[in-house]
Design an enzyme around this catalytic site. Structure first.
Site, short mmCIF file in Angstrom:
data_model
loop_
_atom_site.label_atom_id
_atom_site.label_comp_id
_atom_site.label_asym_id
_atom_site.label_seq_id
_atom_site.Cartn_x
_atom_site.Cartn_y
_atom_site.Cartn_z
N HIS A 266 -2.28 -3.90 4.95
CA HIS A 266 -2.10 -3.54 6.36
C HIS A 266 -3.44 -3.24 7.02
O HIS A 266 -4.34 -2.66 6.38
CB HIS A 266 -1.16 -2.33 6.49
N CYS B 238 0.85 -1.19 0.00
CA CYS B 238 0.00 0.00 0.00
C CYS B 238 0.89 1.24 0.00
O CYS B 238 2.00 1.23 0.53
CB CYS B 238 -0.90 0.00 1.23
N CYS C 8 -6.10 0.13 6.90
CA CYS C 8 -5.90 0.69 5.55
C CYS C 8 -7.05 1.64 5.18
O CYS C 8 -8.22 1.25 5.19
CB CYS C 8 -5.80 -0.44 4.53
N ARG D 158 2.88 4.83 6.44
CA ARG D 158 3.28 4.12 7.66
C ARG D 158 3.74 2.70 7.41
O ARG D 158 4.03 1.95 8.35
CB ARG D 158 2.10 4.11 8.64
N ASP E 133 0.44 3.76 1.70
CA ASP E 133 0.38 4.35 3.05
C ASP E 133 1.79 4.65 3.60
O ASP E 133 2.67 3.78 3.58
CB ASP E 133 -0.34 3.36 3.99
CO CO Z 1 -3.45 1.28 2.99
#
Ligand code: CO
Length: 211
Positions: free
Chosen positions: A98, A42, A101, A46, A44
């Site tokens: 994750h 992803c 998400c 993090r 993302d």
């Molecule tokens: Co995500």
């Protein structure tokens, strides 16, 4: 305003750290790459692929998009996949989702988000495929977590449905496909799911090869 400058400063410090450990660090890796893993994760912020797996430059070939989707008309993902399998000859392809998400959360809602509706629609399809199981889960958070897992599993199957993966399975008995979920709260990866080159998939998705 100038917060970007800290990235350039950090880069200088990083180069120094690397050279302190190995003088030839960059010379050694600059000519070629031979990563054993393709990471599809992803976007993302993090979930930094190298940090959470303790890997160094040269070890992971990386593609990231919102909610780690495998979409068979996405030439970006398909080009990365073909290159990783046919040229780099990776041994493993990892789809890592994750918990928590945002893509999955929004797909579970009825929000109109513009263009991104089209991307998240693919996750709504995963929901519909597993509707009975998901709607049997009353707790919102548990349902979300389960959809994260099912999404990863579906994307791994979608990888197996590509001719690139099937041809490499047929000719070279690689790569192994993995479905992982990273937990933002603990930092641990949940090693969820795996497809090996001897996998028998639904017949309709199977290609026959002459060579
Ligand atoms: Co995500």
């Amino acid at each position: 305003m100038d917060e970007y400058k800290k990235l350039i400063l950090a880069n200088k410090a990083w180069v120094k750290d690397k050279l302190d450990v190995r003088e030839d660090f960059f010379l050694r890796i600059a000519d070629d790459q031979t990563p054993a893993f393709l990471w599809i994760g992803c976007s993302d912020s993090r979930v930094p692929a190298e940090d959470i797996t303790g890997t160094e430059p040269g070890e992971l070939f990386v593609h990231r998009n919102i909610a780690n989707q495998i979409i068979h008309t996405d030439f970006n993902m398909l080009s990365v996949l073909q290159y990783a399998i046919e040229v780099l000859k990776v041994k493993h392809v990892i789809v890592c989702g994750h918990y928590g998400c945002g893509g999955i959360k929004n797909a579970l809602s009825n929000k109109h988000l513009g263009l991104i509706n089209k991307w998240l629609r693919n996750i709504k399809d995963v929901y519909r495929l597993h509707k009975r199981e998901l709607e049997g889960i009353n707790d919102q958070n548990t349902r979300h977590r389960r959809l994260v897992e099912l999404n990863v599993e579906e994307q791994v199957w979608k990888l197996a449905e590509t001719s690139f993966v099937q041809h490499a399975w047929h000719k070279e008995q690689r790569p192994i496909l993995h479905g992982w979920v990273y937990d933002l709260h603990t930092g641990y990866i949940n090693d969820l799911f795996m497809l090996t080159p001897d996998t028998r998939m639904d017949d309709i998705y199977r290609f026959e090869f002459d060579d």
